[in-house]
Scaffold this motif. Structure first.
Motif, PDB file in Angstrom:
ATOM      1  N   THR A  91     -20.315  91.394-116.541  1.00 25.17           N
ATOM      2  CA  THR A  91     -18.927  91.372-116.998  1.00 25.17           C
ATOM      3  C   THR A  91     -18.155  92.332-116.101  1.00 25.17           C
ATOM      4  OG1 THR A  91     -19.592  90.927-119.275  1.00 25.17           O
ATOM      5  CG2 THR A  91     -17.362  91.780-118.939  1.00 25.17           C
ATOM      6  N   PRO A  92     -17.440  91.815-115.101  1.00 21.39           N
ATOM      7  CA  PRO A  92     -16.900  92.677-114.034  1.00 21.39           C
ATOM      8  C   PRO A  92     -15.906  93.733-114.485  1.00 21.39           C
ATOM      9  CG  PRO A  92     -16.926  90.384-113.340  1.00 21.39           C
ATOM     10  CD  PRO A  92     -17.236  90.390-114.809  1.00 21.39           C
ATOM     11  N   ASN A  93     -15.300  93.598-115.670  1.00 23.33           N
ATOM     12  CA  ASN A  93     -14.357  94.636-116.103  1.00 23.33           C
ATOM     13  C   ASN A  93     -15.052  95.755-116.872  1.00 23.33           C
ATOM     14  OD1 ASN A  93     -14.887  93.363-118.495  1.00 23.33           O
ATOM     15  ND2 ASN A  93     -12.753  92.951-119.035  1.00 23.33           N
ATOM     16  N   ALA A  94     -16.385  95.694-116.969  1.00 25.80           N
ATOM     17  CA  ALA A  94     -17.153  96.763-117.614  1.00 25.80           C
ATOM     18  C   ALA A  94     -18.397  97.032-116.767  1.00 25.80           C
ATOM     19  CB  ALA A  94     -17.541  96.369-119.032  1.00 25.80           C
ATOM     20  N   ILE A  95     -18.359  98.100-115.992  1.00 26.80           N
ATOM     21  CA  ILE A  95     -19.448  98.431-115.063  1.00 26.80           C
ATOM     22  C   ILE A  95     -20.250  99.580-115.653  1.00 26.80           C
ATOM     23  CG2 ILE A  95     -20.018  99.135-112.729  1.00 26.80           C
ATOM     24  CD1 ILE A  95     -17.153  98.226-111.959  1.00 26.80           C
ATOM     25  N   THR A  96     -21.484  99.304-116.017  1.00 28.63           N
ATOM     26  CA  THR A  96     -22.340 100.330-116.603  1.00 28.63           C
ATOM     27  C   THR A  96     -23.376 100.772-115.587  1.00 28.63           C
ATOM     28  OG1 THR A  96     -22.012  99.439-118.827  1.00 28.63           O
ATOM     29  CG2 THR A  96     -23.899 100.889-118.502  1.00 28.63           C
ATOM     30  N   ILE A  97     -23.364 102.049-115.298  1.00 30.56           N
ATOM     31  CA  ILE A  97     -24.285 102.634-114.322  1.00 30.56           C
ATOM     32  C   ILE A  97     -24.937 103.853-114.976  1.00 30.56           C
ATOM     33  CG2 ILE A  97     -22.997 101.864-112.305  1.00 30.56           C
ATOM     34  CD1 ILE A  97     -21.714 104.631-112.174  1.00 30.56           C
ATOM     35  N   ARG A  98     -25.812 104.504-114.236  1.00 31.49           N
ATOM     36  CA  ARG A  98     -26.355 105.773-114.721  1.00 31.49           C
ATOM     37  C   ARG A  98     -26.141 106.837-113.653  1.00 31.49           C
ATOM     38  NH1 ARG A  98     -31.066 102.930-116.311  1.00 31.49           N
ATOM     39  NH2 ARG A  98     -32.417 104.316-115.093  1.00 31.49           N
ATOM     40  N   GLU A  99     -25.764 108.022-114.090  1.00 32.61           N
ATOM     41  CA  GLU A  99     -25.601 109.158-113.189  1.00 32.61           C
ATOM     42  C   GLU A  99     -26.540 110.271-113.626  1.00 32.61           C
ATOM     43  OE1 GLU A  99     -21.561 110.307-112.516  1.00 32.61           O
ATOM     44  OE2 GLU A  99     -20.942 108.286-111.929  1.00 32.61           O
ATOM     45  N   HIS A 100     -26.898 111.092-112.675  1.00 29.21           N
ATOM     46  CA  HIS A 100     -27.950 112.073-112.896  1.00 29.21           C
ATOM     47  C   HIS A 100     -27.507 113.441-112.382  1.00 29.21           C
ATOM     48  CE1 HIS A 100     -32.287 112.741-113.698  1.00 29.21           C
ATOM     49  NE2 HIS A 100     -32.099 113.745-112.857  1.00 29.21           N
ATOM     50  N   TYR A 101     -27.862 114.474-113.119  1.00 26.90           N
ATOM     51  CA  TYR A 101     -27.498 115.839-112.758  1.00 26.90           C
ATOM     52  C   TYR A 101     -28.761 116.684-112.648  1.00 26.90           C
ATOM     53  CZ  TYR A 101     -22.865 114.312-114.229  1.00 26.90           C
ATOM     54  OH  TYR A 101     -21.684 113.629-114.351  1.00 26.90           O
ATOM     55  N   SER A 102     -28.839 117.476-111.578  1.00 24.41           N
ATOM     56  CA  SER A 102     -30.024 118.300-111.327  1.00 24.41           C
ATOM     57  C   SER A 102     -29.629 119.745-111.086  1.00 24.41           C
ATOM     58  CB  SER A 102     -30.783 117.789-110.088  1.00 24.41           C
ATOM     59  OG  SER A 102     -31.125 116.435-110.211  1.00 24.41           O
ATOM     60  N   PHE A 103     -30.291 120.648-111.799  1.00 23.92           N
ATOM     61  CA  PHE A 103     -30.251 122.076-111.481  1.00 23.92           C
ATOM     62  C   PHE A 103     -31.623 122.432-110.915  1.00 23.92           C
ATOM     63  CE2 PHE A 103     -26.961 121.964-114.852  1.00 23.92           C
ATOM     64  CZ  PHE A 103     -25.902 122.470-114.118  1.00 23.92           C
ATOM     65  N   ILE A 104     -31.649 122.974-109.697  1.00 22.59           N
ATOM     66  CA  ILE A 104     -32.899 123.125-108.958  1.00 22.59           C
ATOM     67  C   ILE A 104     -33.079 124.578-108.522  1.00 22.59           C
ATOM     68  CG2 ILE A 104     -34.173 122.379-106.898  1.00 22.59           C
ATOM     69  CD1 ILE A 104     -32.402 119.803-106.987  1.00 22.59           C
ATOM     70  N   LYS A 105     -34.281 125.064-108.697  1.00 25.73           N
ATOM     71  CA  LYS A 105     -34.614 126.410-108.251  1.00 25.73           C
ATOM     72  C   LYS A 105     -34.597 126.466-106.731  1.00 25.73           C
ATOM     73  CE  LYS A 105     -38.336 129.851-108.362  1.00 25.73           C
ATOM     74  NZ  LYS A 105     -39.727 130.132-108.824  1.00 25.73           N
ATOM     75  N   LEU A 106     -33.906 127.423-106.176  1.00 23.08           N
ATOM     76  CA  LEU A 106     -33.869 127.595-104.727  1.00 23.08           C
ATOM     77  C   LEU A 106     -35.146 128.262-104.234  1.00 23.08           C
ATOM     78  CD1 LEU A 106     -30.151 128.638-104.357  1.00 23.08           C
ATOM     79  CD2 LEU A 106     -31.214 126.708-103.180  1.00 23.08           C
TER      80      LEU A 106
END
Length: 809
Positions: A210-225
């Motif tokens: 359904t082109p007027n509703a785009i469902t994706i997934r986004e990801h967030y990372s906190f990483i030890k340096l």
């Protein structure tokens, strides 16, 4: 009153959480312990973050684990954003997430000097959190709104691709718990986001249900340096290693302020005194078990080639490839990953790195391989040598496709090890897997082709040089400086060359040996050879290029890469015209700085390019035309992979010629090349100028003897393409004035010739009159000239590797 009541309840709730401490405030919530503890409130859909590392530098990344599936938009599964170093800084009841500005530094260690730089340049506060509770040195914040946002800026990417205006719909967003996890060195949160909008573009309509509703997934990372045990290595433009760059304001004013470190994994010998030693910790890459066989084994084989380079740099078993075990999680920062990705169309593959922006140390390599590319490689191979026996595929074509996968796996992994592209490796007999390789097709006898040596089967000599520069261990800084200089001096003495994207990619680029998808040391000789390969392949073309049961119309998909088999070698040969040889020379080395390609070589290249415009090269054998009917019911036109016809439903026998001729002319008459021809000739009169090149084009096309029948119509298609290119060049506001002046003069000369030309052929006469009318219209009112949009060649790239200036972060 109701609003005041609700505000009071909220404040009371916050006070109670604060008073209870973190352990009390999180009672009943699901705890996810790890680098930064997470607490999940399933009833309210809230995610709390425990920050026990205030004022500590942390690496922050956003990623796109579930994308849109369109190569054109670029929002692919597995993409990672550039890393940011952040600190959580508390101020009373708030915690600010502050991005540090590592583009400007003082590396002297002097605190006052460092403070002066820090206060001279802005930082960025990425988010502000309210403290919900605290306990000791830890604080608890509600991170729900921080996570449930379009942090990857997918909506902006859709807008840039002109596919519509979309915005986040909070009512259709939620946490994606299967990939919200915690590990000792990284904290990972994933969310499902829905972007809504109207007037979705064609790329979206192609892949979204359904082109007027785009469902994706986004990801967030906190990483030890990483810890401070890594030693940065200075960048050298000749070394073939990617870099980070920053301004160091503690540099003496007599030295460059810009500093650069190379990007590489940390690798140390167990025995520093041994010429060859096992590493303290090897570099291990894990293969996505979702890649099917025999693809998985081919990829792992190619990726494992890199161990040859590390052995040459003094390490034993330093680079390893394994299938990701069930007990390992691909999200864990401790695992380098090779991921198999699907799209609706063939697309690029990528090699990314998660790296420390302070030092260039690579923390995690991530390879993303597009699954449809191998099908295109098989299509090309089958068109060249294969034939279906019934529905059984060609073994030779399958072997070539798998050979290409081995090279592709090595190439993309090379990016994650720190290597950029080297498009000059043909000069040293395919010396680098970091080049873009065209299949090397051998001519065996008069009418037979072989793919037995289509791709290399091991790591290249240049790749060993680059890995040696990046990873070889030295006892101290003085030895390192001498040793790195020797590595470069030695490869210069042996005639190796490194040139990358900015030298090979632009249509108007100048270097005569720096190309994508080509073969051979001499691009002109190889073009002549490739044209012979193309003639043999077309003469062998038959219905056996598709399996029994496939619609005959789908033969066109097999025909396109064969007919345009010369496309990349045409681009390579065009760079010889107006070409300039140069290197990444530095003062004091032995490299040639710059010289013009000789006039003789340029004219040979022009002759070879003009040969691609001759009707005898562009006409299709009659038997091929009769094999391709209109598309059958249920098989809609595959516009991305076939020629753009002007005949409606039927196959257009002139469309291939129009596409191929337009391709050659677009390179030869490119406005930057034209300006270079004018300037180079002004300095050295033995070199061809732009006027000579245009005269050669017109003599080869318009002024050659008219032919009859199909060849005559092909000839007129080419003539029309020449006229269109000259008109567009004369009107091109980006072109140099003298380029436009010469193009205008040549149009006037062509007009004079057309006015005198005579013919008894009605079709030829029609073209002459139409061309005269177009030139006259351009002279009187350039802005009103209507040029029929050229039938452009179908997509060639992506042919299997990343195309932009670096695919690493």
């Amino acid at each position: 009153m109701r609003k005041l009541f609700l505000l009071g309840v909220s404040l009371a709730f916050s006070f109670n959480l604060w008073a209870q401490g973190i352990s009390g405030a999180t009672t009943g919530l699901q705890k996810m312990p790890g680098y930064l503890n997470l607490y999940w409130d399933a009833k309210k859909g809230k995610m709390y973050l425990e920050i026990d590392k205030l004022d500590t530098e942390i690496l922050f990344h956003t990623a796109l684990p579930a994308g849109i599936g369109s190569n054109d938009i670029g929002l692919d599964r597995g993409k990672i954003s550039a890393g940011k170093i952040i600190k959580f800084q508390r101020s009373g009841p708030k915690v600010l997430m502050v991005e540090q500005n590592y583009g400007y530094r003082a590396t002297s260690g002097d605190k006052m000097e460092m403070r002066a730089v820090e206060q001279s340049f802005a930082q960025s506060v990425l988010w502000g959190f309210d403290v919900m509770a605290e306990e000791g040195k830890s604080v608890l914040v509600d991170a729900t709104n921080f996570y449930l946002r379009d942090g990857y800026e997918a909506a902006s990417a859709i807008a840039r691709a002109k596919q519509g205006v979309f915005r986040l719909d909070p009512s259709r967003c939620a946490f994606y718990l299967p990939y919200t996890k915690n590990f000792p060195e990284n904290t990972e949160v994933e969310v499902t986001l829905t972007l809504t909008g109207e007037q979705a573009g064609p790329f979206l309509r192609e892949v979204v249900p359904t082109p007027n509703a785009i469902t994706i997934r986004e990801h967030y990372s906190f990483i030890k340096l990483p810890d401070a045990g890594y030693q940065p290595r200075e960048f050298d433009p000749r070394a073939g290693i990617n870099s980070i760059e920053f301004f160091d304001y503690s540099s003496p004013f007599s030295t460059p302020i810009a500093k650069r470190y190379i990007r590489r994994h940390r690798l140390q010998k167990k025995n520093p005194n041994a010429a060859v030693s096992e590493p303290i910790k090897p570099i291990v890459y894990y293969m996505d078990p979702g890649a099917p066989e025999p693809i998985r084994s081919a990829l792992m084989d190619g990726i494992s080639w890199w161990n040859q380079a590390y052995e040459a740099a003094g390490f034993k078993n330093a680079f390893q490839v394994k299938v990701l075990p069930d007990t390992a999680d691909p999200m864990d920062i401790r695992y380098n990953l090779v991921q198999w990705v699907h799209r609706s169309t063939r697309g690029w593959s990528y090699g990314f790195s998660v790296a420390d922006p302070r030092t260039g140390e690579i923390i995690k390599g991530k390879v993303t391989l597009g699954s449809l590319r191998v099908r295109q490689d098989y299509l090309i191979a089958n068109g060249l040598v294969g034939e279906y026996e019934g529905d059984k595929p060609s073994k030779e074509a399958e072997e070539m496709a798998l050979a290409r996968l081995r090279q592709l796996g090595a190439h993309e992994t090379g990016h994650t090890l720190g290597l950029p592209h080297n498009y000059a490796s043909n000069q040293n007999d395919r010396a680098s897997v970091m080049d873009y390789p065209h299949p090397l097709v051998r001519i065996m006898g008069q009418n037979k082709l072989s793919l037995s040596d289509a791709y290399t089967k091991q790591i290249g000599d240049w790749d060993k040089i680059a890995i040696n520069y990046a990873y070889r261990e030295f006892k101290n800084k003085e030895e390192e400086k001498k040793g790195l200089k020797k590595i470069i001096d030695d490869y210069i003495d042996k005639g190796f060359l490194f040139l990358s994207d900015q030298d090979g990619r632009p249509e108007g680029s100048a270097h005569p040996i720096t190309h994508l998808w080509d073969n051979g040391k001499n691009s002109v000789e190889e073009l002549n050879r490739v044209m012979q390969v193309r003639r043999i392949a077309l003469s062998n073309f038959s219905e056996k290029k598709i399996p029994v049961g496939a619609p005959m119309a789908t033969l066109e998909e097999a025909l396109v890469p064969l007919y345009l088999f010369h496309r990349y070698q045409v681009e390579a040969a065009s760079k010889v015209v107006g070409g300039v040889f140069y290197t990444y020379a530095v003062r004091g080395d032995k490299q040639k700085v710059m010289e013009y390609v000789s006039g003789a070589e340029q004219r040979q290249a022009l002759d070879a390019l003009m040969a691609t415009l001759k009707p005898e090269e562009l006409v299709l054998p009659a038997n091929i035309i009769k094999l391709i009917p209109p598309r059958p019911y249920g098989f809609n036109e595959n516009y991305r992979e076939v020629f753009k016809d002007r005949t409606g439903l039927t196959f257009d026998p002139l469309a291939p010629a129009e596409a191929a001729a337009g391709m050659t002319l677009r390179f030869v008459l490119q406005h930057e090349r034209a300006a270079r021809l004018i300037g180079n000739h002004a300095i050295d009169s033995s070199l061809p100028d732009f006027s000579e090149v245009v005269d050669k084009v017109v003599e080869t096309t318009w002024k050659s003897a008219p032919q009859a029948g199909y060849a005559g119509e092909v000839q007129r298609v080419v003539n029309g393409a020449v006229l269109d290119q000259l008109i567009q060049l004369a009107a091109n506001k980006d072109a140099a004035n003298q380029v436009r002046a010469v193009a205008t003069l040549k149009l006037q000369e062509l007009k004079a010739w057309l006015g005198k030309a005579t013919t008894s052929d009605g079709n030829q006469k029609a073209q002459y009159q139409f061309a005269l009318a177009q030139i006259q219209q351009f002279e009187s009112s350039p802005e009103t000239v209507v040029i029929t949009p050229p039938s452009k060649e179908p997509d060639g790239a992506p042919i299997g590797s990343f195309d932009a200036y670096s695919c690493e972060w």
